[in-house]
Design an enzyme around this catalytic site. Structure first.
Site, PDB file in Angstrom:
ATOM      1  N   SER A  49     -44.767  -1.660 -51.455  1.00 31.69           N
ATOM      2  CA  SER A  49     -44.009  -2.839 -51.900  1.00 31.69           C
ATOM      3  C   SER A  49     -43.264  -3.366 -50.471  1.00 31.69           C
ATOM      4  O   SER A  49     -42.967  -4.449 -50.543  1.00 31.69           O
ATOM      5  CB  SER A  49     -43.075  -2.184 -52.921  1.00 31.69           C
ATOM      6  OG  SER A  49     -42.117  -1.135 -52.204  1.00 31.69           O
TER       7      SER A  49
ATOM      8  N   ILE B 128     -48.430  11.890 -39.633  1.00 32.48           N
ATOM      9  CA  ILE B 128     -47.989  11.913 -38.343  1.00 32.48           C
ATOM     10  C   ILE B 128     -48.756  11.380 -37.316  1.00 32.48           C
ATOM     11  O   ILE B 128     -49.949  11.792 -37.174  1.00 32.48           O
ATOM     12  CB  ILE B 128     -47.296  13.520 -38.248  1.00 32.48           C
ATOM     13  CG1 ILE B 128     -46.317  13.879 -39.232  1.00 32.48           C
ATOM     14  CG2 ILE B 128     -47.039  13.719 -36.591  1.00 32.48           C
ATOM     15  CD1 ILE B 128     -45.958  15.328 -39.124  1.00 32.48           C
ATOM     16  N   LEU B 129     -48.284  10.861 -36.397  1.00 35.40           N
ATOM     17  CA  LEU B 129     -49.015   9.945 -35.077  1.00 35.40           C
ATOM     18  C   LEU B 129     -48.990  10.953 -33.934  1.00 35.40           C
ATOM     19  O   LEU B 129     -47.922  11.756 -33.598  1.00 35.40           O
ATOM     20  CB  LEU B 129     -48.417   8.785 -35.059  1.00 35.40           C
ATOM     21  CG  LEU B 129     -48.522   7.729 -36.197  1.00 35.40           C
ATOM     22  CD1 LEU B 129     -47.785   6.456 -35.888  1.00 35.40           C
ATOM     23  CD2 LEU B 129     -50.309   7.282 -36.111  1.00 35.40           C
TER      24      LEU B 129
ATOM     25  N   ASP C 136     -39.785  10.216 -37.768  1.00 36.61           N
ATOM     26  CA  ASP C 136     -38.614   9.339 -38.550  1.00 36.61           C
ATOM     27  C   ASP C 136     -37.323   9.376 -37.399  1.00 36.61           C
ATOM     28  O   ASP C 136     -36.521   9.630 -37.742  1.00 36.61           O
ATOM     29  CB  ASP C 136     -38.020   9.747 -39.684  1.00 36.61           C
ATOM     30  CG  ASP C 136     -39.108   9.805 -40.900  1.00 36.61           C
ATOM     31  OD1 ASP C 136     -39.710   8.818 -40.820  1.00 36.61           O
ATOM     32  OD2 ASP C 136     -38.979  10.713 -41.705  1.00 36.61           O
TER      33      ASP C 136
ATOM     34  N   ASN D 269     -40.675   1.654 -38.063  1.00 30.70           N
ATOM     35  CA  ASN D 269     -40.967   2.594 -39.287  1.00 30.70           C
ATOM     36  C   ASN D 269     -39.639   2.120 -40.132  1.00 30.70           C
ATOM     37  O   ASN D 269     -38.806   1.910 -39.576  1.00 30.70           O
ATOM     38  CB  ASN D 269     -40.941   3.893 -38.800  1.00 30.70           C
ATOM     39  CG  ASN D 269     -41.064   4.850 -40.016  1.00 30.70           C
ATOM     40  OD1 ASN D 269     -42.003   4.385 -40.844  1.00 30.70           O
ATOM     41  ND2 ASN D 269     -40.249   5.865 -39.917  1.00 30.70           N
TER      42      ASN D 269
ATOM     43  N   MET E 294     -47.903   7.689 -44.268  1.00 27.99           N
ATOM     44  CA  MET E 294     -47.475   9.105 -44.324  1.00 27.99           C
ATOM     45  C   MET E 294     -48.146   9.924 -43.536  1.00 27.99           C
ATOM     46  O   MET E 294     -48.613  11.021 -44.011  1.00 27.99           O
ATOM     47  CB  MET E 294     -47.393   9.486 -45.980  1.00 27.99           C
ATOM     48  CG  MET E 294     -46.488   8.709 -46.648  1.00 27.99           C
ATOM     49  SD  MET E 294     -44.868   8.757 -46.254  1.00 27.99           S
ATOM     50  CE  MET E 294     -43.814   8.065 -47.489  1.00 27.99           C
TER      51      MET E 294
ATOM     52  N   HIS F 296     -37.526   3.956 -43.233  1.00 29.71           N
ATOM     53  CA  HIS F 296     -37.261   5.440 -43.856  1.00 29.71           C
ATOM     54  C   HIS F 296     -36.066   5.319 -44.737  1.00 29.71           C
ATOM     55  O   HIS F 296     -35.121   4.603 -44.601  1.00 29.71           O
ATOM     56  CB  HIS F 296     -36.973   6.482 -42.681  1.00 29.71           C
ATOM     57  CG  HIS F 296     -36.792   7.816 -43.287  1.00 29.71           C
ATOM     58  ND1 HIS F 296     -37.670   8.544 -43.671  1.00 29.71           N
ATOM     59  CD2 HIS F 296     -35.601   8.594 -43.355  1.00 29.71           C
ATOM     60  CE1 HIS F 296     -37.425   9.616 -44.028  1.00 29.71           C
ATOM     61  NE2 HIS F 296     -36.016   9.660 -43.985  1.00 29.71           N
TER      62      HIS F 296
HETATM   63  C1  GAR Z   1     -40.666   3.530 -48.874  1.00 33.25           C
HETATM   64  O1  GAR Z   1     -39.326   4.266 -49.591  1.00 33.25           O
HETATM   65  C2  GAR Z   1     -40.516   4.175 -47.256  1.00 33.25           C
HETATM   66  O2  GAR Z   1     -39.434   3.861 -46.870  1.00 33.25           O
HETATM   67  C3  GAR Z   1     -41.104   5.365 -47.381  1.00 33.25           C
HETATM   68  O3  GAR Z   1     -42.139   5.289 -48.135  1.00 33.25           O
HETATM   69  C4  GAR Z   1     -42.074   4.236 -49.105  1.00 33.25           C
HETATM   70  C5  GAR Z   1     -43.165   3.547 -49.094  1.00 33.25           C
HETATM   71  O4  GAR Z   1     -43.020   2.575 -50.341  1.00 33.25           O
HETATM   72  N1  GAR Z   1     -41.274   5.878 -45.898  1.00 33.25           N
HETATM   73  C6  GAR Z   1     -41.260   7.194 -45.448  1.00 33.25           C
HETATM   74  O5  GAR Z   1     -40.722   8.232 -46.078  1.00 33.25           O
HETATM   75  C7  GAR Z   1     -41.357   7.347 -44.259  1.00 33.25           C
HETATM   76  N2  GAR Z   1     -40.848   8.478 -43.776  1.00 33.25           N
HETATM   77  P1  GAR Z   1     -44.064   1.310 -50.388  1.00 33.25           P
HETATM   78  O6  GAR Z   1     -45.294   1.903 -50.084  1.00 33.25           O
HETATM   79  O7  GAR Z   1     -43.813   0.631 -51.780  1.00 33.25           O
HETATM   80  O8  GAR Z   1     -43.520   0.144 -49.257  1.00 33.25           O
END
Ligand code: GAR
Length: 222
Positions: A17, A96-97, A149, A111, A94, A113
């Site tokens: 999204s 880890i790099l 993060d 990034n 998701m 978060h």
């Molecule tokens: C989002 O809420 C993003 O902030 C989170 O994953 C979701 C992805 O949603 N990222 C993390 O937690 C990174 N640590 P999306 O695929 O709909 O953009």
């Protein structure tokens, strides 16, 4: 308008999204950036369907096919370089790099978060915020450094946590803000307005927000 556009490489793992929000802002010409390539480590990510719908080049790099994390990262670097990417945007990525990846794009990786970093890094953070009982949560866009993060904060949005919220409701409230602040952070970058001074990111000529403070629940005494 005919402004020079930076080239984005967007890394995804799931729904996408945030990717969609970047696509939408770009298509409405609100971003001086275009997506050159999307890379998903998950062959079933819905983000890939979004790419198909918008004719955006996408590569699937299934991490399970790589015995070493570093090999996976090297392959990603190759694809991103081949696409001439100026900025790497992690949008729900998701994995880890390894340091190899960060060295390939120094301070050129963003990034997002779903928490107010440095509080609640990692996974399932909306539930962790609820379990802790915080009255505010939110989201953070930051330059990504080695670690999970972590890295200099570019922009944050705060949302209230209300009695009766569950993980889904809070996640949706936060996600709505994610979709606003990620394109904005990318636009600041594209305009050359981000200056990193130590741990601090200065956003040139951004002005000041109106709110002096936010309190939740409200203060009713004077
Ligand atoms: C989002 O809420 C993003 O902030 C989170 O994953 C979701 C992805 O949603 N990222 C993390 O937690 C990174 N640590 P999306 O695929 O709909 O953009």
């Amino acid at each position: 308008m005919n402004r020079k556009k930076i080239r984005l490489g967007v890394l995804v793992s799931g729904s996408g999204s945030n990717l969609q929000s970047i696509i939408d802002h770009s298509e409405k010409d609100q971003l001086d950036a275009r997506i050159s390539i999307v890379i998903s480590n998950n062959p079933d990510a819905y983000a890939l369907e979004r790419c198909r719908r918008h004719n955006i080049p996408a590569a699937v790099l299934d991490h399970r096919a790589f015995p070493e994390r570093a090999d996976f990262d090297r392959q990603m670097i190759e694809i991103l370089h081949a696409s001439g990417v100026d900025l790497v945007v992690m949008a729900g990525f998701m994995r880890i790099l390894t340091p190899i990846f960060f060295r390939a794009f120094p301070m050129k990786i963003m990034n997002i978060h779903p928490a107010l970093l440095p509080s609640f890094p990692g996974l399932h953070v909306q539930q962790k915020a609820l379990d802790y009982g915080v009255k505010f949560s939110g989201c953070t866009v930051h330059f990504a450094e080695e670690g999970v993060d972590t890295g200099p904060v570019i922009i944050q949005a705060v949302v209230p946590v209300f009695e009766g919220d569950d993980e889904k409701i809070l996640s949706e409230r936060i996600l709505k803000e994610e979709h606003r602040i990620y394109p904005q952070a990318i636009q600041y970058y594209a305009e050359g307005r981000l200056e990193i001074i130590g741990r601090t990111v200065r956003v040139k000529s951004s002005g000041k927000i109106e709110a002096a403070s936010l309190v939740n629940p409200p203060v009713t005494i004077t």
